[in-house]
Design a protein around this motif. Structure first.
Motif, PDB file in Angstrom:
ATOM      1  N   TYR A   1      49.355 -55.501  18.260  1.00 23.66           N
ATOM      2  CA  TYR A   1      48.566 -54.322  17.843  1.00 23.66           C
ATOM      3  C   TYR A   1      49.232 -53.620  16.658  1.00 23.66           C
ATOM      4  CZ  TYR A   1      46.724 -49.658  17.522  1.00 23.66           C
ATOM      5  OH  TYR A   1      46.178 -48.496  17.011  1.00 23.66           O
TER       6      TYR A   1
ATOM      7  N   CYS B   1      37.446 -53.703  23.049  1.00 21.02           N
ATOM      8  CA  CYS B   1      38.105 -54.446  21.970  1.00 21.02           C
ATOM      9  C   CYS B   1      37.819 -55.936  22.166  1.00 21.02           C
ATOM     10  CB  CYS B   1      39.621 -54.212  22.011  1.00 21.02           C
ATOM     11  SG  CYS B   1      40.504 -55.188  20.775  1.00 21.02           S
TER      12      CYS B   1
ATOM     13  N   TYR C   1      29.976 -47.028  26.086  1.00 19.86           N
ATOM     14  CA  TYR C   1      31.210 -47.800  26.237  1.00 19.86           C
ATOM     15  C   TYR C   1      31.771 -47.631  27.647  1.00 19.86           C
ATOM     16  CZ  TYR C   1      33.715 -43.467  26.085  1.00 19.86           C
ATOM     17  OH  TYR C   1      34.167 -42.226  26.398  1.00 19.86           O
TER      18      TYR C   1
ATOM     19  N   GLU D   1      43.044 -49.529  25.580  1.00 21.35           N
ATOM     20  CA  GLU D   1      42.960 -50.460  26.697  1.00 21.35           C
ATOM     21  C   GLU D   1      44.336 -50.944  27.136  1.00 21.35           C
ATOM     22  OE1 GLU D   1      38.433 -51.330  25.413  1.00 21.35           O
ATOM     23  OE2 GLU D   1      39.902 -52.846  24.909  1.00 21.35           O
TER      24      GLU D   1
ATOM     25  N   GLU E   1      35.898 -53.468  28.701  1.00 22.64           N
ATOM     26  CA  GLU E   1      36.923 -53.796  27.700  1.00 22.64           C
ATOM     27  C   GLU E   1      36.158 -53.977  26.398  1.00 22.64           C
ATOM     28  OE1 GLU E   1      39.088 -57.700  27.592  1.00 22.64           O
ATOM     29  OE2 GLU E   1      40.820 -56.416  27.998  1.00 22.64           O
TER      30      GLU E   1
ATOM     31  N   LYS F   1      33.304 -60.841  21.262  1.00 23.49           N
ATOM     32  CA  LYS F   1      33.900 -60.481  22.555  1.00 23.49           C
ATOM     33  C   LYS F   1      33.614 -61.555  23.591  1.00 23.49           C
ATOM     34  CE  LYS F   1      36.133 -58.058  25.476  1.00 23.49           C
ATOM     35  NZ  LYS F   1      37.603 -58.180  25.344  1.00 23.49           N
TER      36      LYS F   1
ATOM     37  N   LYS G   1      37.446 -43.257  22.102  1.00 21.06           N
ATOM     38  CA  LYS G   1      38.657 -44.003  22.437  1.00 21.06           C
ATOM     39  C   LYS G   1      39.684 -43.106  23.113  1.00 21.06           C
ATOM     40  CE  LYS G   1      37.570 -46.141  18.160  1.00 21.06           C
ATOM     41  NZ  LYS G   1      37.749 -45.833  16.759  1.00 21.06           N
TER      42      LYS G   1
ATOM     43  N   HIS H   1      42.378 -46.871  18.292  1.00 16.40           N
ATOM     44  CA  HIS H   1      41.614 -48.110  18.497  1.00 16.40           C
ATOM     45  C   HIS H   1      41.424 -48.346  19.991  1.00 16.40           C
ATOM     46  CE1 HIS H   1      43.499 -48.779  14.509  1.00 16.40           C
ATOM     47  NE2 HIS H   1      42.286 -49.258  14.223  1.00 16.40           N
ATOM     48  N   TYR H   2      40.316 -49.018  20.313  1.00 16.09           N
ATOM     49  CA  TYR H   2      40.113 -49.390  21.710  1.00 16.09           C
ATOM     50  C   TYR H   2      41.263 -50.266  22.200  1.00 16.09           C
ATOM     51  CZ  TYR H   2      35.360 -47.566  21.950  1.00 16.09           C
ATOM     52  OH  TYR H   2      34.270 -46.724  21.976  1.00 16.09           O
ATOM     53  N   MET H   3      41.790 -51.138  21.313  1.00 14.82           N
ATOM     54  CA  MET H   3      42.858 -52.032  21.770  1.00 14.82           C
ATOM     55  C   MET H   3      44.032 -51.236  22.326  1.00 14.82           C
ATOM     56  SD  MET H   3      44.816 -55.121  19.783  1.00 14.82           S
ATOM     57  CE  MET H   3      46.022 -56.154  20.647  1.00 14.82           C
TER      58      MET H   3
ATOM     59  N   ASP I   1      39.685 -53.685  16.413  1.00 11.30           N
ATOM     60  CA  ASP I   1      38.788 -53.824  17.571  1.00 11.30           C
ATOM     61  C   ASP I   1      37.732 -54.901  17.357  1.00 11.30           C
ATOM     62  OD1 ASP I   1      38.983 -50.283  18.246  1.00 11.30           O
ATOM     63  OD2 ASP I   1      40.047 -51.952  19.174  1.00 11.30           O
ATOM     64  N   LYS I   2      37.485 -55.227  16.113  1.00  9.70           N
ATOM     65  CA  LYS I   2      36.506 -56.282  15.809  1.00  9.70           C
ATOM     66  C   LYS I   2      37.060 -57.231  14.743  1.00  9.70           C
ATOM     67  CE  LYS I   2      32.259 -53.706  16.965  1.00  9.70           C
ATOM     68  NZ  LYS I   2      32.971 -52.540  17.577  1.00  9.70           N
TER      69      LYS I   2
END
Ligand code: BG6
Length: 605
Positions: free
Chosen positions: A582, A390, A26, A258, A388, A600, A248, A253-255, A593-594
């Motif tokens: 979020y 998410c 990642y 990020e 990125e 993506k 992460k 979450h990645y969101m 994230d998905k």
């Protein structure tokens, strides 16, 4: 940012070393490679592509040896080629290294080494250091002394791990500004650019600090200061993160990660050389017509950019969704600017191809180096936001918006539409923005979360804004839909009374993006719309700025941001809306994230 890993063991660790960079993918996935020592023989394999692609080509997971280093690359300097991939080998093949960071004085060192007959295989700064090692060893014939002598010659930021047949029992590691950590196992020690490199093997970690170097053996390690050589005692941390969470950075979450990357993302956008920004502005200035283009979030970034160009440079450039771009005729003398995080979106690539065959000039702002769009345009600005992960875009979109703000400012200066004083003032506003982003993320996330949780059950939203806040509202509505699956419609606040107002009732929630009071025309128009909703029993949520009593009085709930420059205010509101979406999705238990049905990057038509 890149992923670095190293392992020293008494048994074969090829598979574990391969797994360690898979866990770092990642951090970057342009290219990757591994180098291992086995019976004194150095085996180095590397190629371009993601971990699995390179493994299919190079059989990384079949490599043998009890000591090795590995790297997965996110290109910032030097294009995505096999030669530029890490690890890098010295010219006499006695040293091999992996590196994360930028050696800022590499050019002059490279010229000196070349003048002494050293032949380079790549264009990277990393290869300069590994050849410095070779040169130092010829002088000192002691590995640790050579390592230190080479380090004295370089400047910049770097975390480096070195392997050499001269000492098959140890890895030589150094940390300066780029992260580097040790993992302490049983009869086996690890080094990595973050915990993911070794968390599945050990939870005992040591975080290295700037200016420290380590000689790392399988059951011993020595940490010293580069400058003085004095031994450094470090505490050993027990990491209780699970592997998934640690990717992460501790965020759930990645969101969210990020979003919290955004201060750094804006700093990166600020570091893009002015000549690149003015180069793009010049293309706009020379163009007889220009179009801004993207899809999804990047279409709304294009819309926001439209307002920047009209207010800062007195130029109107239509924003078009890539999938609809063929509706316009394009000819030579025109400019088409594409915005794309992935640089692979089919609709945007197709539209650019149409623009090129029509004879127009093309440019792009892209995040992924080596991507199709970045290679097909006349000028590209690499936004450098880092991977990125998410599916929904947050930090990349913010960076693109910020970069377009810089371009519009440059154009305004070039056209003498902005006085030098105004231009300078705006540049200062931009310089201050990363700190402002950090401040609002720290101060406001709690308020945003409360509002999101209290309204996450709402199934129908209107997102409303005037002027540049209108495309901010549109992008925010898309964010809300993408990640919560609830319906949100963005529109100009002034448009509401022409029809949509019929929908207003208590269950329908309206989120208003309220301008600064100093933006008087926009502010007053927004307040009128807010009062229209309120008087008809609609629920009003506001994202506004502190001290706006009139707006606050109309809201059922409000986020009150600190005063800031009108230039960056819309970007701050965009960030708050990302966070709002979020927390609403979090409350709804969505696959943040998905999100279902999404990708993506949609690389098909
Ligand atoms: C969509 C993504 O598929 O593509 C969006 O879900 C993104 O988040 C859009 O904005 C455009 O992608 P790109 O890579 O061209 O910016």
């Amino acid at each position: 940012m890149c992923g670095i890993s190293g392992i020293v063991h008494s048994e074969n660790i090829g598979r574990n070393l391969f797994n360690s960079i898979r866990n770092l993918e990642y951090r970057g996935y342009d290219s990757c490679g591994m180098a291992m020592l086995s019976e004194g023989e150095l085996d180095l394999r590397k190629n371009i592509g993601g971990i699995d692609e390179v493994n299919a080509l190079e059989q990384l997971d079949k490599m043998q040896g009890s000591i090795g280093i590995a790297h997965t690359r996110w290109a910032t300097h030097g294009s995505v080629t096999q030669e530029n991939a890490h690890p890098h080998l010295s010219y006499k093949r006695e040293f091999v290294i992996v590196h994360n960071g930028i050696i800022s004085n590499y050019q002059e060192l490279r010229e000196r080494l070349m003048s002494q007959g050293v032949v380079f295989e790549s264009l990277t700064d990393t290869e300069v250091f590994v050849n410095l090692l070779e040169e130092s060893y010829a002088e000192h014939s002691d590995l640790e002394k050579s390592f230190l002598a080479a380090l004295q010659q370089i400047e910049g930021s770097y975390s480096i791990v070195m392997l050499s047949a001269h000492d098959p029992e140890h890895l030589y590691c150094v940390k300066k500004e780029s992260p580097l950590l040790l993992g302490l196992g049983e009869g086996c020690n690890y080094v990595g650019s973050d915990l993911n490199a070794f968390l599945e093997y050990t939870r005992q970690a040591i975080v290295l600090d700037d200016g420290e170097y380590v000689v790392l053996g399988r059951d011993d390690y020595q940490i010293r200061k580069v400058e003085t050589g004095e031994i450094v005692k470090k505490s050993i941390l027990h990491i209780d993160w699970d592997v998934e969470t640690s990717k992460k950075g501790g965020y759930s979450h990645y969101m969210l990660k990020e979003i919290f990357d955004e201060p750094q993302t804006v700093r990166q956008a600020l570091k893009i050389p002015t000549e690149q920004i003015s180069g793009l502005a010049e293309m706009f200035r020379e163009a007889s017509r220009a179009y801004l283009m993207g899809v999804g979030t990047t279409f709304y970034v294009a819309n926001i950019s439209q307002y920047f160009f009209s207010t800062l440079a007195d130029r109107y450039y239509p924003a078009l969704s890539s999938d609809e771009f063929s509706v316009v005729t394009v000819e030579s003398g025109d400019l088409v600017l594409a915005l794309s995080q992935s640089g692979e979106t089919y609709d945007t690539k197709t539209a650019l191809q149409y623009a090129k065959t029509s004879g127009a000039k093309t440019a792009a702002v892209v995040n992924v180096m080596g991507s199709a769009i970045s290679m097909m345009v006349d000028q590209v600005i690499m936004q450098g936001s880092g991977p990125e992960i998410c599916v929904v875009s947050t930090k990349a979109a913010l960076a693109q918006t910020f970069i377009m703000l810089r371009v519009a400012l440059e154009l305004g200066r070039m056209r003498d539409y902005l006085t030098q004083d105004v231009y300078q003032k705006h540049q200062q506003d931009l310089e201050l923005f990363p700190e402002m982003v950090q401040q609002i993320l720290n101060e406001q996330s709690g308020f945003v979360r409360n509002i999101a949780r209290s309204t996450s059950h709402v199934e129908h939203w209107l997102f409303l804004g005037c002027g540049v806040y209108y495309p901010v509202a549109m992008e925010s509505a898309l964010k809300m839909k993408e990640v919560t699956y609830q319906h949100a419609e963005g529109m100009p606040a002034g448009f509401l009374k022409h029809g949509t107002l019929s929908m207003v009732e208590p269950a329908l929630h309206s989120l208003f993006f309220v301008p600064l009071k100093e933006q008087k025309v926009l502010h007053d128009r927004t307040l009128i719309a807010m009062e229209q909703v309120k008087t008809r029993g609609g629920t009003v949520i506001g994202i506004m700025f502190q001290g706006d009593e009139r707006a606050l009085a109309v809201c059922d709930q409000a986020v009150q941001l600190p005063q800031m420059s009108a230039l960056c205010a819309p970007l701050a509101q965009m960030i708050m809306a990302q966070m709002f979406a979020y927390y609403a999705a979090l409350d709804l238990g969505r696959n943040i994230d998905k999100p279902r049905n999404l990708a993506k990057s949609v690389t098909v038509g």
